[in-house]
Scaffold this active site. Structure first.
Site, PDB file in Angstrom:
ATOM      1  N   ASP A   9      57.439  -2.202 -45.784  1.00  0.00           N
ATOM      2  CA  ASP A   9      56.556  -2.609 -46.553  1.00  0.00           C
ATOM      3  C   ASP A   9      56.338  -4.110 -46.440  1.00  0.00           C
ATOM      4  O   ASP A   9      56.999  -4.713 -46.023  1.00  0.00           O
ATOM      5  CB  ASP A   9      56.945  -2.057 -47.908  1.00  0.00           C
ATOM      6  CG  ASP A   9      55.992  -2.576 -48.965  1.00  0.00           C
ATOM      7  OD1 ASP A   9      54.659  -2.162 -48.835  1.00  0.00           O
ATOM      8  OD2 ASP A   9      56.240  -3.412 -49.765  1.00  0.00           O
ATOM      9  N   ASP A 171      59.725  -1.708 -51.526  1.00  0.00           N
ATOM     10  CA  ASP A 171      59.926  -2.132 -52.982  1.00  0.00           C
ATOM     11  C   ASP A 171      59.180  -1.528 -54.012  1.00  0.00           C
ATOM     12  O   ASP A 171      59.538  -1.507 -55.323  1.00  0.00           O
ATOM     13  CB  ASP A 171      59.542  -3.459 -53.436  1.00  0.00           C
ATOM     14  CG  ASP A 171      57.895  -3.747 -53.303  1.00  0.00           C
ATOM     15  OD1 ASP A 171      57.255  -2.882 -52.443  1.00  0.00           O
ATOM     16  OD2 ASP A 171      57.167  -4.300 -54.214  1.00  0.00           O
TER      17      ASP A 171
HETATM   18  O1  PGA Z   1      48.735  -4.692 -51.642  1.00  0.00           O
HETATM   19  C1  PGA Z   1      49.208  -3.755 -52.305  1.00  0.00           C
HETATM   20  O2  PGA Z   1      48.593  -3.171 -53.285  1.00  0.00           O
HETATM   21  C2  PGA Z   1      50.240  -2.879 -51.912  1.00  0.00           C
HETATM   22  O3  PGA Z   1      50.898  -3.482 -50.698  1.00  0.00           O
HETATM   23  P1  PGA Z   1      52.195  -3.054 -50.028  1.00  0.00           P
HETATM   24  O4  PGA Z   1      52.030  -1.696 -49.661  1.00  0.00           O
HETATM   25  O5  PGA Z   1      52.360  -3.883 -48.833  1.00  0.00           O
HETATM   26  O6  PGA Z   1      53.292  -3.110 -51.253  1.00  0.00           O
HETATM   27 MG    MG Z   2      55.259  -3.361 -51.863  1.00  0.00          MG
END
Ligand code: PGA
Ligand code: MG
Length: 229
Positions: A9, A171
């Site tokens: 992520d 996360d």
């Molecule tokens: O920018 C977001 O709302 C989420 O981004 P992520 O999936 O990289 O945590």
């Molecule tokens: Mg994230």
């Protein structure tokens, strides 16, 4: 057999983007009279990309927002965020060493983020990290995004990996649910932006620092997932 694929992520996992997300969000909502958001607020807003983040900010303040205004604000956010990139955003401690260590152990790396592709790819590029990744997919790359398993499957395909040799690290609930929906092991990090304790989402394991993300851990999780399934 393809090499193991480690899927990261982005926001709150690989890169600490919170200061810039808050900065651009506050720049976007100030002209319409919404009070500034804090880091605490961000934990409830982030996860489904900037468009949803803006909508949730209005909900948090109990202020209605129509679709046309949401589009304008989203465009303003994207322009401000892109223009200031990389801003204060930087990889979390130990990230780069971890990417190098996994690559040296013959693992392929990819990013699966709900950030839009037009923000995620240049951010990784300006931070000098692009070469580490076989694929970077965003919240608008496919018709669906995390927690839908198809976002993970699409990322695996673009990275040249295989579904039974992939691990997701993230996360938030979207990452852990997406991994569970895809039937792959997940590693939760407890230093990101989740509004609930990451362990409560039942990832395969939790780490508190990238030093703990070793090729042995990835291989152990892959083996364990085959034994259980
Ligand atoms: O920018 C977001 O709302 C989420 O981004 P992520 O999936 O990289 O945590
Ligand atoms: Mg994230």
């Amino acid at each position: 057999m393809s090499s193991p694929l480690v899927i990261f992520d982005l926001d709150g996992t690989l890169i600490d983007t919170a200061p810039d997300l808050i900065d651009s969000l506050n720049h976007t909502i100030a002209p319409v009279g919404l009070a500034p958001m804090t880091l605490d607020d961000l934990h409830h807003l982030v996860g489904q990309g900037a468009r949803v983040m803006i909508k949730r900010a209005f909900e948090l303040r109990n202020v209605p927002l129509d679709e046309a205004d949401a589009d304008t604000l989203f465009n303003n956010f994207v322009e401000h965020y892109r223009h200031n990139m990389p801003g204060q955003s930087q990889p979390f401690a130990g990230t780069v060493e971890c990417l190098q260590r996994l690559a040296a152990a013959d693992m392929t790396l990819a990013i699966c983020t709900n950030k839009s592709e037009a923000l995620a790819i240049p951010l990784i590029e300006t931070l000098g990290l692009s070469d580490h990744f076989a694929a970077i997919t965003g919240g608008d790359t496919f018709p669906v995004r995390k927690p839908d398993a198809a976002h993970i499957f699409g990322t695996i395909e673009r990275a040249g990996g295989s579904r039974d040799r992939a691990v997701m690290i993230g996360d938030s609930i979207n990452d852990i649910l997406a991994a569970q929906n895809a039937g792959i092991p997940s590693i939760g990090v407890d230093f990101g932006y989740s509004d609930v304790p990451i362990a409560s989402l039942s990832p395969s394991t939790v780490i508190s620092h990238f030093d703990a993300l070793t090729d042995d851990l990835v291989r152990d999780l892959l083996v364990a997932s085959k034994v259980v399934s």
